[in-house]
Design an enzyme around this catalytic site. Sequence first.
Site, PDB file in Angstrom:
ATOM      1  N   ARG A   7      -0.040   6.159 -31.006  1.00 21.22           N
ATOM      2  CA  ARG A   7      -0.192   7.031 -32.179  1.00 21.22           C
ATOM      3  C   ARG A   7      -0.995   6.363 -33.297  1.00 21.22           C
ATOM      4  O   ARG A   7      -0.692   6.546 -34.478  1.00 21.22           O
ATOM      5  CB  ARG A   7       1.164   7.447 -32.737  1.00 21.22           C
ATOM      6  CG  ARG A   7       2.000   8.223 -31.761  1.00 21.22           C
ATOM      7  CD  ARG A   7       1.961   9.695 -32.116  1.00 21.22           C
ATOM      8  NE  ARG A   7       3.041  10.382 -31.427  1.00 21.22           N
ATOM      9  CZ  ARG A   7       3.842  11.256 -32.008  1.00 21.22           C
ATOM     10  NH1 ARG A   7       3.706  11.556 -33.265  1.00 21.22           N
ATOM     11  NH2 ARG A   7       4.767  11.841 -31.305  1.00 21.22           N
ATOM     12  N   ARG A  32      -0.529  10.441 -39.201  1.00 17.22           N
ATOM     13  CA  ARG A  32      -0.221  10.743 -40.597  1.00 17.22           C
ATOM     14  C   ARG A  32      -0.052   9.547 -41.522  1.00 17.22           C
ATOM     15  O   ARG A  32      -0.076   9.709 -42.731  1.00 17.22           O
ATOM     16  CB  ARG A  32       1.050  11.608 -40.653  1.00 17.22           C
ATOM     17  CG  ARG A  32       0.788  13.033 -40.253  1.00 17.22           C
ATOM     18  CD  ARG A  32       2.072  13.824 -40.133  1.00 17.22           C
ATOM     19  NE  ARG A  32       2.821  13.385 -38.974  1.00 17.22           N
ATOM     20  CZ  ARG A  32       3.898  14.025 -38.506  1.00 17.22           C
ATOM     21  NH1 ARG A  32       4.365  15.089 -39.117  1.00 17.22           N
ATOM     22  NH2 ARG A  32       4.526  13.566 -37.445  1.00 17.22           N
ATOM     23  N   ARG A  78      -6.736  16.479 -41.305  1.00 16.49           N
ATOM     24  CA  ARG A  78      -5.684  17.384 -40.820  1.00 16.49           C
ATOM     25  C   ARG A  78      -5.602  18.606 -41.737  1.00 16.49           C
ATOM     26  O   ARG A  78      -5.467  19.743 -41.278  1.00 16.49           O
ATOM     27  CB  ARG A  78      -4.379  16.603 -40.781  1.00 16.49           C
ATOM     28  CG  ARG A  78      -3.124  17.370 -40.729  1.00 16.49           C
ATOM     29  CD  ARG A  78      -2.824  17.903 -39.350  1.00 16.49           C
ATOM     30  NE  ARG A  78      -1.507  18.491 -39.343  1.00 16.49           N
ATOM     31  CZ  ARG A  78      -1.190  19.633 -39.937  1.00 16.49           C
ATOM     32  NH1 ARG A  78      -2.116  20.335 -40.557  1.00 16.49           N
ATOM     33  NH2 ARG A  78       0.051  20.085 -39.882  1.00 16.49           N
ATOM     34  N   ASP A 136      -2.379  15.816 -27.775  1.00 16.80           N
ATOM     35  CA  ASP A 136      -0.927  15.788 -27.705  1.00 16.80           C
ATOM     36  C   ASP A 136      -0.491  16.001 -26.269  1.00 16.80           C
ATOM     37  O   ASP A 136      -1.226  16.601 -25.478  1.00 16.80           O
ATOM     38  CB  ASP A 136      -0.322  16.879 -28.591  1.00 16.80           C
ATOM     39  CG  ASP A 136       1.117  16.561 -28.925  1.00 16.80           C
ATOM     40  OD1 ASP A 136       1.343  15.799 -29.880  1.00 16.80           O
ATOM     41  OD2 ASP A 136       2.016  17.030 -28.209  1.00 16.80           O
ATOM     42  N   TYR A 189      10.720  19.499 -23.303  1.00 12.60           N
ATOM     43  CA  TYR A 189      10.269  20.412 -24.359  1.00 12.60           C
ATOM     44  C   TYR A 189      10.234  21.859 -23.873  1.00 12.60           C
ATOM     45  O   TYR A 189      10.553  22.791 -24.609  1.00 12.60           O
ATOM     46  CB  TYR A 189       8.882  19.988 -24.872  1.00 12.60           C
ATOM     47  CG  TYR A 189       8.942  18.680 -25.644  1.00 12.60           C
ATOM     48  CD1 TYR A 189       9.279  18.679 -26.995  1.00 12.60           C
ATOM     49  CD2 TYR A 189       8.697  17.467 -25.024  1.00 12.60           C
ATOM     50  CE1 TYR A 189       9.370  17.487 -27.705  1.00 12.60           C
ATOM     51  CE2 TYR A 189       8.779  16.273 -25.719  1.00 12.60           C
ATOM     52  CZ  TYR A 189       9.119  16.280 -27.063  1.00 12.60           C
ATOM     53  OH  TYR A 189       9.213  15.107 -27.755  1.00 12.60           O
TER      54      TYR A 189
HETATM   55  O1  CP3 Z   1      -1.789   7.674 -30.004  1.00 14.29           O
HETATM   56  C1  CP3 Z   1      -2.616   8.405 -30.572  1.00 14.29           C
HETATM   57  O2  CP3 Z   1      -3.201   8.089 -31.622  1.00 14.29           O
HETATM   58  C2  CP3 Z   1      -2.999   9.731 -29.905  1.00 14.29           C
HETATM   59  C3  CP3 Z   1      -2.352  10.872 -30.424  1.00 14.29           C
HETATM   60  C4  CP3 Z   1      -0.990  11.347 -29.946  1.00 14.29           C
HETATM   61  C5  CP3 Z   1      -0.289  12.326 -30.668  1.00 14.29           C
HETATM   62  N1  CP3 Z   1       0.805  12.686 -29.940  1.00 14.29           N
HETATM   63  C6  CP3 Z   1      -0.715  12.870 -31.956  1.00 14.29           C
HETATM   64  C7  CP3 Z   1       0.230  13.642 -32.777  1.00 14.29           C
HETATM   65  C8  CP3 Z   1      -0.249  11.061 -28.792  1.00 14.29           C
HETATM   66  C9  CP3 Z   1      -0.509  10.027 -27.705  1.00 14.29           C
HETATM   67  C10 CP3 Z   1       0.886  11.940 -28.794  1.00 14.29           C
HETATM   68  C11 CP3 Z   1       1.875  11.993 -27.710  1.00 14.29           C
HETATM   69  C12 CP3 Z   1       3.130  12.731 -27.906  1.00 14.29           C
HETATM   70  N2  CP3 Z   1       3.319  13.949 -28.514  1.00 14.29           N
HETATM   71  C13 CP3 Z   1       4.381  12.343 -27.371  1.00 14.29           C
HETATM   72  C14 CP3 Z   1       4.612  11.136 -26.513  1.00 14.29           C
HETATM   73  C15 CP3 Z   1       4.429   9.883 -27.249  1.00 14.29           C
HETATM   74  C16 CP3 Z   1       5.672   9.347 -27.857  1.00 14.29           C
HETATM   75  O3  CP3 Z   1       5.663   9.186 -29.091  1.00 14.29           O
HETATM   76  O4  CP3 Z   1       6.565   8.983 -27.102  1.00 14.29           O
HETATM   77  C17 CP3 Z   1       5.332  13.310 -27.737  1.00 14.29           C
HETATM   78  C18 CP3 Z   1       6.813  13.282 -27.415  1.00 14.29           C
HETATM   79  C19 CP3 Z   1       4.648  14.331 -28.443  1.00 14.29           C
HETATM   80  C20 CP3 Z   1       5.205  15.623 -28.957  1.00 14.29           C
HETATM   81  C21 CP3 Z   1       4.996  15.722 -30.403  1.00 14.29           C
HETATM   82  N3  CP3 Z   1       3.773  16.014 -30.993  1.00 14.29           N
HETATM   83  C22 CP3 Z   1       5.928  15.477 -31.446  1.00 14.29           C
HETATM   84  C23 CP3 Z   1       7.387  15.129 -31.244  1.00 14.29           C
HETATM   85  C24 CP3 Z   1       5.220  15.605 -32.668  1.00 14.29           C
HETATM   86  C25 CP3 Z   1       5.736  15.365 -34.079  1.00 14.29           C
HETATM   87  C26 CP3 Z   1       6.009  16.654 -34.770  1.00 14.29           C
HETATM   88  C27 CP3 Z   1       6.323  16.451 -36.240  1.00 14.29           C
HETATM   89  O5  CP3 Z   1       5.964  17.348 -37.014  1.00 14.29           O
HETATM   90  O6  CP3 Z   1       6.917  15.413 -36.603  1.00 14.29           O
HETATM   91  C28 CP3 Z   1       3.884  15.944 -32.359  1.00 14.29           C
HETATM   92  C29 CP3 Z   1       2.779  16.181 -33.313  1.00 14.29           C
HETATM   93  C30 CP3 Z   1       1.779  15.117 -33.421  1.00 14.29           C
HETATM   94  N4  CP3 Z   1       1.157  14.565 -32.349  1.00 14.29           N
HETATM   95  C31 CP3 Z   1       1.254  14.542 -34.611  1.00 14.29           C
HETATM   96  C32 CP3 Z   1       0.279  13.625 -34.214  1.00 14.29           C
HETATM   97  C33 CP3 Z   1      -0.604  12.785 -35.109  1.00 14.29           C
HETATM   98  C34 CP3 Z   1       1.654  14.903 -36.034  1.00 14.29           C
HETATM   99  C35 CP3 Z   1       1.306  16.332 -36.344  1.00 14.29           C
HETATM  100  C36 CP3 Z   1       0.528  16.551 -37.652  1.00 14.29           C
HETATM  101  O7  CP3 Z   1      -0.440  15.849 -37.932  1.00 14.29           O
HETATM  102  O8  CP3 Z   1       0.904  17.499 -38.335  1.00 14.29           O
END
Ligand code: CP3
Length: 359
Positions: free
Chosen positions: A27, A31, A40, A77, A154
């Site tokens: 990640r 943010r 974003r 994602d 999910y």
């Molecule tokens: O690593 C990187 O920089 C690549 C980007 C990346 C994102 N998600 C960006 C993201 C990667 C590799 C993921 C994988 C992901 N997404 C996982 C597996 C990785 C882990 O952490 O174990 C999972 C479980 C998800 C599902 C998901 N997507 C969640 C739980 C969330 C958070 C939601 C929230 O509002 O808190 C996301 C959204 C997400 N994915 C964000 C980012 C930067 C934040 C959303 C935003 O910018 O509004």
Amino acid sequence: MTPLHNDRLLRAIAGEPVDATPVWMMRQAGRYLPEYRRVREQAGSFMALCQDDSLACDVTLQPLERFDLDAAILFSDILTIPDAMDLGLHFVTGEGPRFRKTVTTAEDVAALPNLDAERDLGYVMKAVSTIRRELNGRVPLIGFAGSPWTLATYMVEGGSSKDFRHLKGMVYSQPELAHAMLDKLAQSVTAYLNAQIRAGAQAVQIFDTWGGALSAEAYQQFSLKYMKQIVDGLIREHDGRKVPVILFTKNGGQWLEDIASAGSDAVGLDWSTELSAARARVGHRVALQGNLDPNVLFARPAAIRAEVARILESYGEGPGHVFNLGHGISQFTDPDRVTAFMEALHDLSPAYHRSIPHG
Ligand code: CP3
């Protein structure tokens, strides 16, 4: 073969000598970076950001501008697959991802489409090729997908969950239905990762964020089995270079030998497993990736440095280690603490690579 100016990541995973331990962060685009929050906002929503290849490319490159990282990871994602299966993905502020439709019955599983990755997730492949073009060989690009088990949590629960009670209920009362869903997901993930590799991903990671919530027996049957199926179906060489596969099961350290036998090139570990013990357990079978607790980045720079030193010493000398966090970086992290982390690593890691000449 297109030139790659920094190949530390690929060399370390292949067990070849390197001058310093390569590093990237799960990640790493997100943010915690103010420049990410600006883009974003401009995109309007998280999925709109993922779907715009030019903006997705911009945020992928942001962490590389700030920090001395040895890899980029595609900005996307894991939930793009269930989104493409028309389950109605949306993000509720402060609560994370949600699905309008859940998958709970045999009819629901039968109705899941077999994805054509290039057609149904073309925006991801477009982002991959745009990022490769902009990277211009600076560092390798990592593609990724969620594991079938993690995606299923999910899709069945309808969003994030603490206990996975609907999916686990299915596993124990209708195992054949869970298997039918996981098999379908494994096929889609395989096609999706192969499409990313054809589009230019130079390594791929499978995120099994929730496999560690299973019993030892159920982990084998419902998570590892399907990751193995994916690994067996992946393109392992493209454009004249090996395309390494990294398996990451959060909380999976107890099953390290089994994960290391699933056919991947590297295994990601969270902070609950000591690297010295892990290395002794897997030998040269796989490279190891990890495993700084992301919460260490809430400590002062001196403490961050001490923890980086401890992890390097724990792995010891020689190649086969990719430095990373043990899980994704927190959105509340101060980017200056990441700078402290990188500085410590760049000061300390070359000493672990001196005894072997750099070829
Ligand atoms: O690593 C990187 O920089 C690549 C980007 C990346 C994102 N998600 C960006 C993201 C990667 C590799 C993921 C994988 C992901 N997404 C996982 C597996 C990785 C882990 O952490 O174990 C999972 C479980 C998800 C599902 C998901 N997507 C969640 C739980 C969330 C958070 C939601 C929230 O509002 O808190 C996301 C959204 C997400 N994915 C964000 C980012 C930067 C934040 C959303 C935003 O910018 O509004």
